[in-house]
Scaffold this motif. Structure first.
Motif, PDB file in Angstrom:
ATOM      1  N   GLU A 198       0.787  -1.244  -0.158  1.00 29.45           N
ATOM      2  CA  GLU A 198      -0.080   0.123   0.150  1.00 29.45           C
ATOM      3  C   GLU A 198       0.810   1.424  -0.099  1.00 29.45           C
ATOM      4  O   GLU A 198       0.598   2.323  -0.365  1.00 29.45           O
ATOM      5  CB  GLU A 198      -0.913   0.034   1.185  1.00 29.45           C
ATOM      6  CG  GLU A 198      -1.868  -1.194   1.265  1.00 29.45           C
ATOM      7  CD  GLU A 198      -2.660  -1.028   2.511  1.00 29.45           C
ATOM      8  OE1 GLU A 198      -2.347  -0.179   3.417  1.00 29.45           O
ATOM      9  OE2 GLU A 198      -3.914  -1.735   2.432  1.00 29.45           O
ATOM     10  N   ARG A 199       1.981   0.935   0.709  1.00 23.93           N
ATOM     11  CA  ARG A 199       2.766   2.380   0.641  1.00 23.93           C
ATOM     12  C   ARG A 199       3.581   2.877  -0.673  1.00 23.93           C
ATOM     13  O   ARG A 199       3.794   4.019  -1.031  1.00 23.93           O
ATOM     14  CB  ARG A 199       3.889   2.225   1.603  1.00 23.93           C
ATOM     15  CG  ARG A 199       3.401   2.012   3.110  1.00 23.93           C
ATOM     16  CD  ARG A 199       4.449   1.935   4.195  1.00 23.93           C
ATOM     17  NE  ARG A 199       3.951   1.327   5.502  1.00 23.93           N
ATOM     18  CZ  ARG A 199       4.486   0.828   6.164  1.00 23.93           C
ATOM     19  NH1 ARG A 199       5.663   0.255   5.987  1.00 23.93           N
ATOM     20  NH2 ARG A 199       4.030   0.352   7.328  1.00 23.93           N
ATOM     21  N   SER A 200       3.920   1.760  -1.551  1.00 22.15           N
ATOM     22  CA  SER A 200       4.684   2.189  -2.602  1.00 22.15           C
ATOM     23  C   SER A 200       4.306   0.944  -3.512  1.00 22.15           C
ATOM     24  O   SER A 200       4.468  -0.073  -3.516  1.00 22.15           O
ATOM     25  CB  SER A 200       6.033   2.016  -2.390  1.00 22.15           C
ATOM     26  OG  SER A 200       6.765   1.897  -3.613  1.00 22.15           O
ATOM     27  N   GLN A 201       3.949   1.380  -4.951  1.00 24.98           N
ATOM     28  CA  GLN A 201       3.602   0.470  -5.838  1.00 24.98           C
ATOM     29  C   GLN A 201       4.895  -0.224  -6.390  1.00 24.98           C
ATOM     30  O   GLN A 201       4.930  -1.206  -6.745  1.00 24.98           O
ATOM     31  CB  GLN A 201       3.137   1.375  -7.367  1.00 24.98           C
ATOM     32  CG  GLN A 201       1.656   1.558  -7.028  1.00 24.98           C
ATOM     33  CD  GLN A 201       0.888   0.703  -7.039  1.00 24.98           C
ATOM     34  OE1 GLN A 201       1.090  -0.533  -7.512  1.00 24.98           O
ATOM     35  NE2 GLN A 201      -0.164   0.754  -6.405  1.00 24.98           N
ATOM     36  N   LEU A 202       6.219   0.432  -6.339  1.00 24.50           N
ATOM     37  CA  LEU A 202       7.452   0.011  -6.864  1.00 24.50           C
ATOM     38  C   LEU A 202       7.692  -1.341  -5.692  1.00 24.50           C
ATOM     39  O   LEU A 202       8.376  -2.160  -6.233  1.00 24.50           O
ATOM     40  CB  LEU A 202       8.607   0.991  -6.764  1.00 24.50           C
ATOM     41  CG  LEU A 202       9.900   0.411  -6.960  1.00 24.50           C
ATOM     42  CD1 LEU A 202       9.862  -0.041  -8.739  1.00 24.50           C
ATOM     43  CD2 LEU A 202      10.860   1.781  -7.019  1.00 24.50           C
ATOM     44  N   GLN A 203       7.471  -0.855  -4.602  1.00 30.14           N
ATOM     45  CA  GLN A 203       7.577  -2.049  -3.428  1.00 30.14           C
ATOM     46  C   GLN A 203       7.078  -3.206  -3.703  1.00 30.14           C
ATOM     47  O   GLN A 203       7.364  -4.488  -3.437  1.00 30.14           O
ATOM     48  CB  GLN A 203       7.798  -1.519  -2.035  1.00 30.14           C
ATOM     49  CG  GLN A 203       8.824  -0.500  -1.683  1.00 30.14           C
ATOM     50  CD  GLN A 203       8.649   0.149  -0.233  1.00 30.14           C
ATOM     51  OE1 GLN A 203       7.654  -0.035   0.248  1.00 30.14           O
ATOM     52  NE2 GLN A 203       9.923   0.826  -0.020  1.00 30.14           N
ATOM     53  N   ARG A 204       5.674  -3.141  -4.238  1.00 32.90           N
ATOM     54  CA  ARG A 204       4.798  -4.155  -4.541  1.00 32.90           C
ATOM     55  C   ARG A 204       5.224  -4.885  -5.449  1.00 32.90           C
ATOM     56  O   ARG A 204       5.397  -6.045  -5.532  1.00 32.90           O
ATOM     57  CB  ARG A 204       3.338  -3.545  -4.786  1.00 32.90           C
ATOM     58  CG  ARG A 204       2.457  -4.762  -5.169  1.00 32.90           C
ATOM     59  CD  ARG A 204       1.242  -4.161  -5.404  1.00 32.90           C
ATOM     60  NE  ARG A 204       0.416  -3.723  -4.091  1.00 32.90           N
ATOM     61  CZ  ARG A 204      -0.547  -2.795  -4.262  1.00 32.90           C
ATOM     62  NH1 ARG A 204      -1.064  -2.274  -5.228  1.00 32.90           N
ATOM     63  NH2 ARG A 204      -1.088  -2.446  -3.122  1.00 32.90           N
TER      64      ARG A 204
END
Length: 86
Positions: free
Chosen positions: A38-44
């Protein structure tokens, strides 16, 4: 006297409920993965949440549980809810 007994019974029931609802390691890991995504699309996309949850260590204190990564508290669970630290 009756109020005291009622209060003791309610406290005992709440304590038993807290033990029964203590989140499992799987619930902690799922919530960590979700929160990081939820915090970051890249991290997802990179799967950082899965890596973090995989590296976490679960600890249970009976009514409260928590996970750590590198000696740092990552999530805390109580009464069936899991809260992920920033």
């Amino acid at each position: 006297m009756s109020n005291r007994i009622t209060a003791i019974l309610v406290a005992g029931a709440l304590l038993a409920l807290a033990f029964a609802l203590n989140p499992s390691p799987e619930k902690h890991r799922a919530r960590i993965t979700e929160a990081i995504g939820e915090r970051s699309q890249l991290q997802r996309v990179l799967g950082i949440g899965h890596l973090t949850s995989f590296a976490s260590t679960y600890h249970s204190l009976g009514v409260v549980s928590y996970t750590t990564v590198n000696e740092k508290v990552t999530s805390v669970g109580v009464m069936g809810m899991v809260f992920v630290a920033d």
